[in-house]
Design a protein around this motif. Structure first.
Motif, PDB file in Angstrom:
ATOM      1  N   ILE A 152       0.833  -1.213   0.000  1.00 35.99           N
ATOM      2  CA  ILE A 152       0.000   0.000   0.000  1.00 35.99           C
ATOM      3  C   ILE A 152       0.864   1.258   0.000  1.00 35.99           C
ATOM      4  CG2 ILE A 152      -1.660   1.344   1.361  1.00 35.99           C
ATOM      5  CD1 ILE A 152      -2.826  -1.329   2.347  1.00 35.99           C
TER       6      ILE A 152
ATOM      7  N   GLY B 123       4.962   3.836  -3.519  1.00 36.55           N
ATOM      8  CA  GLY B 123       4.510   4.907  -4.395  1.00 36.55           C
ATOM      9  C   GLY B 123       4.175   4.458  -5.797  1.00 36.55           C
TER      10      GLY B 123
ATOM     11  N   HIS C 188       2.322   2.142  -6.596  1.00 34.69           N
ATOM     12  CA  HIS C 188       0.939   1.683  -6.646  1.00 34.69           C
ATOM     13  C   HIS C 188      -0.055   2.841  -6.503  1.00 34.69           C
ATOM     14  CE1 HIS C 188       2.799  -2.291  -5.110  1.00 34.69           C
ATOM     15  NE2 HIS C 188       2.707  -2.300  -6.423  1.00 34.69           N
ATOM     16  N   TRP C 189       0.442   4.065  -6.564  1.00 34.24           N
ATOM     17  CA  TRP C 189      -0.425   5.247  -6.504  1.00 34.24           C
ATOM     18  C   TRP C 189      -0.316   6.019  -7.815  1.00 34.24           C
ATOM     19  CZ3 TRP C 189      -3.444   6.638  -2.211  1.00 34.24           C
ATOM     20  CH2 TRP C 189      -3.276   5.827  -1.079  1.00 34.24           C
ATOM     21  N   GLY C 190      -1.398   6.642  -8.212  1.00 29.65           N
ATOM     22  CA  GLY C 190      -1.422   7.398  -9.448  1.00 29.65           C
ATOM     23  C   GLY C 190      -1.716   6.520 -10.644  1.00 29.65           C
TER      24      GLY C 190
ATOM     25  N   GLY D 122      -4.083   3.051 -10.070  1.00 25.16           N
ATOM     26  CA  GLY D 122      -3.521   3.411  -8.780  1.00 25.16           C
ATOM     27  C   GLY D 122      -4.530   3.298  -7.652  1.00 25.16           C
ATOM     28  N   ILE D 123      -4.007   3.211  -6.434  1.00 24.71           N
ATOM     29  CA  ILE D 123      -4.873   3.059  -5.271  1.00 24.71           C
ATOM     30  C   ILE D 123      -5.846   4.226  -5.141  1.00 24.71           C
ATOM     31  CG2 ILE D 123      -4.888   3.026  -2.738  1.00 24.71           C
ATOM     32  CD1 ILE D 123      -2.243   1.455  -2.875  1.00 24.71           C
ATOM     33  N   ASP D 124      -5.351   5.450  -5.384  1.00 24.39           N
ATOM     34  CA  ASP D 124      -6.237   6.608  -5.268  1.00 24.39           C
ATOM     35  C   ASP D 124      -7.384   6.543  -6.271  1.00 24.39           C
ATOM     36  OD1 ASP D 124      -4.247   6.777  -7.178  1.00 24.39           O
ATOM     37  OD2 ASP D 124      -4.071   8.949  -7.083  1.00 24.39           O
ATOM     38  N   THR D 125      -7.090   6.110  -7.498  1.00 25.25           N
ATOM     39  CA  THR D 125      -8.135   5.969  -8.517  1.00 25.25           C
ATOM     40  C   THR D 125      -9.128   4.885  -8.138  1.00 25.25           C
ATOM     41  OG1 THR D 125      -6.604   6.692 -10.252  1.00 25.25           O
ATOM     42  CG2 THR D 125      -8.578   5.506 -10.959  1.00 25.25           C
ATOM     43  N   ARG D 126      -8.602   3.768  -7.645  1.00 21.92           N
ATOM     44  CA  ARG D 126      -9.475   2.652  -7.245  1.00 21.92           C
ATOM     45  C   ARG D 126     -10.380   3.042  -6.081  1.00 21.92           C
ATOM     46  NH1 ARG D 126      -9.747  -0.497 -11.575  1.00 21.92           N
ATOM     47  NH2 ARG D 126      -7.760  -1.415 -12.180  1.00 21.92           N
TER      48      ARG D 126
ATOM     49  N   TYR E 116      -7.797  -5.490  -6.956  1.00 17.27           N
ATOM     50  CA  TYR E 116      -6.591  -5.980  -6.278  1.00 17.27           C
ATOM     51  C   TYR E 116      -6.788  -7.394  -5.748  1.00 17.27           C
ATOM     52  CZ  TYR E 116      -5.247  -1.050  -6.445  1.00 17.27           C
ATOM     53  OH  TYR E 116      -4.939   0.228  -6.860  1.00 17.27           O
TER      54      TYR E 116
ATOM     55  N   LEU F  56      -7.635  -2.052   2.433  1.00 13.34           N
ATOM     56  CA  LEU F  56      -8.130  -0.772   1.915  1.00 13.34           C
ATOM     57  C   LEU F  56      -9.655  -0.707   1.984  1.00 13.34           C
ATOM     58  CD1 LEU F  56      -5.753  -0.386  -1.159  1.00 13.34           C
ATOM     59  CD2 LEU F  56      -5.827   1.126   0.841  1.00 13.34           C
TER      60      LEU F  56
END
Length: 222
Positions: A11, A14, A16-18, A22-26, A175, A194
């Motif tokens: 998690i 970095g 896996h973000w953007g 990415g995590i934020d989008t998911r 995920y 998450l």
């Protein structure tokens, strides 16, 4: 490192973000599906529940139908809808609406029924119309119970919205399914963590709103 530690590391990575995966989008996708399902179910269930609670008519039939909907396995319903509607968000959204409908219906009619009978009689005695009684007396006095139904439905939907990834590339469920397919168990656990964190935030928010509604109980709004 333990699997839990691997999941936390996944998690915090970095990489896996953007981006579209990415995590934020998911998270935003997961919230969008959840709020859409709760919103649609609320538009269908709450007016019906308020009507039942106010008039006392049709309760047994509607509650029986809602119970039958509750008994349908969400994954099975999703599979049937997926076969009928194809790949996309439509089938998961309909399945989630069906999941949230019974809790919203029960919260609405139980909230209106919970309104103090003396307050309702007093409102009717001073000449309030039935619409005014519903909107200015019964709903405010039953807001705690009604919000409890919304809270229950939201938690059920946000947890089950992981299944949206079963037939669409949407939400945190990707995920879990991607991790299962590749045997990347850290990714699977990360997805589950998450979803749990998201559910906890929503629960705390709705619990605060529910507590804030309680001082209105026992009073007839002016």
């Amino acid at each position: 490192m333990s699997l839990f530690g691997d999941a936390i590391g996944w998690i915090l990575d970095g990489a896996h973000w953007g981006g579209p995966s990415g995590i934020d989008t998911r998270i935003l996708q997961h919230l969008a599906v959840t709020f859409a399902a709760v919103g649609i179910a609320a538009v269908l269930a709450i007016p019906l529940g308020v009507l039942i609670g106010h008039t006392g008519r049709g309760r047994l039939v509607v509650v029986a139908l809602a119970g039958a909907v509750r008994a349908v396995p969400t994954l099975g319903l999703l599979t049937l809808l997926g076969l009928a509607l194809g790949i996309g968000i439509e089938a998961p959204l309909l399945a989630l609406v069906a999941l949230g409908f019974p809790s919203l219906l029960a919260g609405a009619y139980a909230g209106v029924e919970a309104a103090d009978a003396g307050a309702v009689d007093a409102a009717r005695a001073v000449g309030m119309s039935e619409w005014q009684i519903v909107t200015r007396v019964e709903i405010p006095l039953g807001a705690d119970v009604l919000l409890g139904g919304i809270r229950a439905a939201t938690l059920q939907i946000v947890a089950t919205a992981t299944l949206a990834a079963y037939i669409s590339d949407t939400g945190l469920g990707r995920y879990l399914f991607a991790g299962l397919k590749s045997r990347d168990y850290a990714q699977m656990l990360a997805g589950a963590l998450l979803v749990a964190a998201l559910a906890l935030v929503l629960d705390l928010t709705l619990a605060a709103l529910q507590r804030a509604s309680r001082p209105t109980q026992g009073k007839v709004p002016s």
